[in-house]
Design an enzyme around this catalytic site. Structure first.
Site, mmCIF file in Angstrom:
data_model
loop_
_atom_site.group_PDB
_atom_site.id
_atom_site.type_symbol
_atom_site.label_atom_id
_atom_site.label_comp_id
_atom_site.label_asym_id
_atom_site.label_seq_id
_atom_site.Cartn_x
_atom_site.Cartn_y
_atom_site.Cartn_z
ATOM 1 N N ASP A 230 -107.564 0.537 10.887
ATOM 2 C CA ASP A 230 -107.895 -0.369 9.782
ATOM 3 C C ASP A 230 -108.783 0.322 8.757
ATOM 4 O OD1 ASP A 230 -106.665 -2.845 9.970
ATOM 5 O OD2 ASP A 230 -108.161 -3.661 11.343
ATOM 6 N N LYS B 23 -104.085 0.660 8.049
ATOM 7 C CA LYS B 23 -103.697 -0.736 7.779
ATOM 8 C C LYS B 23 -104.678 -1.308 6.772
ATOM 9 C CE LYS B 23 -104.271 -4.308 10.929
ATOM 10 N NZ LYS B 23 -105.193 -5.215 10.206
ATOM 11 N N GLU C 287 -105.516 -5.092 4.288
ATOM 12 C CA GLU C 287 -105.270 -6.531 4.169
ATOM 13 C C GLU C 287 -105.034 -6.920 2.709
ATOM 14 O OE1 GLU C 287 -108.454 -8.772 5.940
ATOM 15 O OE2 GLU C 287 -108.293 -7.696 7.850
ATOM 16 N N GLU D 242 -100.660 -12.759 10.351
ATOM 17 C CA GLU D 242 -101.634 -13.441 11.219
ATOM 18 C C GLU D 242 -101.721 -14.930 10.912
ATOM 19 O OE1 GLU D 242 -105.368 -11.384 11.505
ATOM 20 O OE2 GLU D 242 -106.292 -12.987 12.695
HETATM 21 O O1 KIV Z 1 -108.753 -5.976 13.423
HETATM 22 C C1 KIV Z 1 -107.872 -6.418 14.174
HETATM 23 O O2 KIV Z 1 -107.995 -6.415 15.407
HETATM 24 C C2 KIV Z 1 -106.664 -6.948 13.566
HETATM 25 C C3 KIV Z 1 -105.712 -7.697 14.459
HETATM 26 C C4 KIV Z 1 -106.243 -9.035 14.758
HETATM 27 C C5 KIV Z 1 -104.354 -7.746 13.907
HETATM 28 O O3 KIV Z 1 -106.449 -6.791 12.404
#
Ligand code: KIV
Length: 272
Positions: A91, A121, A123, A190
């Site tokens: 992330d 990843k 958002e 989500e």
């Molecule tokens: O940070 C995380 O764990 C997530 C998941 C909930 C998809 O983004």
């Protein structure tokens, strides 16, 4: 050994797209450290997400907002040392990509270079088009994340199901198409209605990985500490607990304490 393990020696972003094409569901779980990553990878989970949920699970923050890029890199590099087969997605934390595409690229490059992760990843939808293109142009694979986006919690004010209203559902469908067109290799969806998630999964050729998005999508992700039952305060409907680790661990710690205090541990065989 699972079928998936025999079939794919190493999971890549292309493998995931092929899995969707072949109708094979994708399994994804979070990990934030070496030991957990070894177990998750060894169990044949396709994708390991070094989620910014580390902010909650590992650091005890109320939201995902406080975790820093340096902290994400620390967690991700620990995970990468523990894997042989899984694809590791990391992330981009809040504040590391939203302000401008150049900063986003710098953050993504740091993650790839310093952690050895395989993809990032982020958002959001159309507002991130330029950011996503800039990162992809540098050869870094990007996974999108739509629906409930925890980094925007203060904008929405609640963790309830998203896109129940027609206009929000329409915007989400458009965002999914945009992410696919921009070149994302997959999207996490989500906490949205199952029918909408299934419609989105049908409308794109890249995998849709759901969390609280029903069974009509191409794969599922859960936070590992939640599915192991290590956390007990968090009880959303979508969460299936596979163990009650909170109770198991508490019992183990209580027994250890009892044994230490009674002098039972260590015994003759447990000393030199
Ligand atoms: O940070 C995380 O764990 C997530 C998941 C909930 C998809 O983004």
């Amino acid at each position: 050994m699972s079928i998936a393990k025999k079939e794919y020696k190493r999971i890549t972003t292309k493998t995931l797209v092929d899995m969707k094409k072949n109708g094979e569901k994708i399994s994804m779980l979070t990990a934030y450290d070496y030991t957990m990553a070894r177990i998750v990878d060894g169990a044949g989970i396709d994708v390991i997400l070094v989620g910014d949920s580390a902010s909650n699970v590992m650091a005890g923050h109320e939201t995902t907002l406080p975790i820093t890029l340096d902290q994400m890199i620390y967690h991700a590099s620990s995970v990468v040392r523990g894997i042989n087969r899984s694809l590791v997605v990391v992330d981009l934390p809040f504040g590391s990509y939203q302000s401008d595409p150049k900063e986003a690229l710098r953050s993504a490059i740091r993650i790839m270079k310093e952690s050895g992760g395989h993809a990032v990843k982020l958002e959001g939808g159309k507002e991130l088009k330029e950011v996503i293109k800039r990162i992809l142009n540098a050869g870094i694979p990007v996974m999108g994340h739509l629906g409930l986006t925890p980094q925007s919690i203060y904008k929405f004010g609640t963790y309830t199901v998203r896109a129940k209203e027609a206009d929000e559902a329409q915007a989400l469908k458009e965002d999914a198409l945009m992410l696919e067109k921009a070149g994302c290799f997959a999207i996490v969806l989500e906490k949205v209605p199952a029918a909408l998630a299934a419609e989105v999964a049908k409308s794109v050729s890249i995998p849709i990985i759901g969390i609280g998005a029903g069974n009509g999508v191409d794969g599922q992700v859960l936070v590992t500490h939640d599915m192991l039952g290590m956390t007990y305060e968090f009880n959303p409907r979508f969460l299936r607990r596979y163990l009650d680790m909170y109770t198991e661990m508490t019992t183990a710690f209580e027994n250890y304490s009892k044994d230490v205090k009674s002098g039972d541990f260590p015994n003759e065989e447990e000393q030199y």
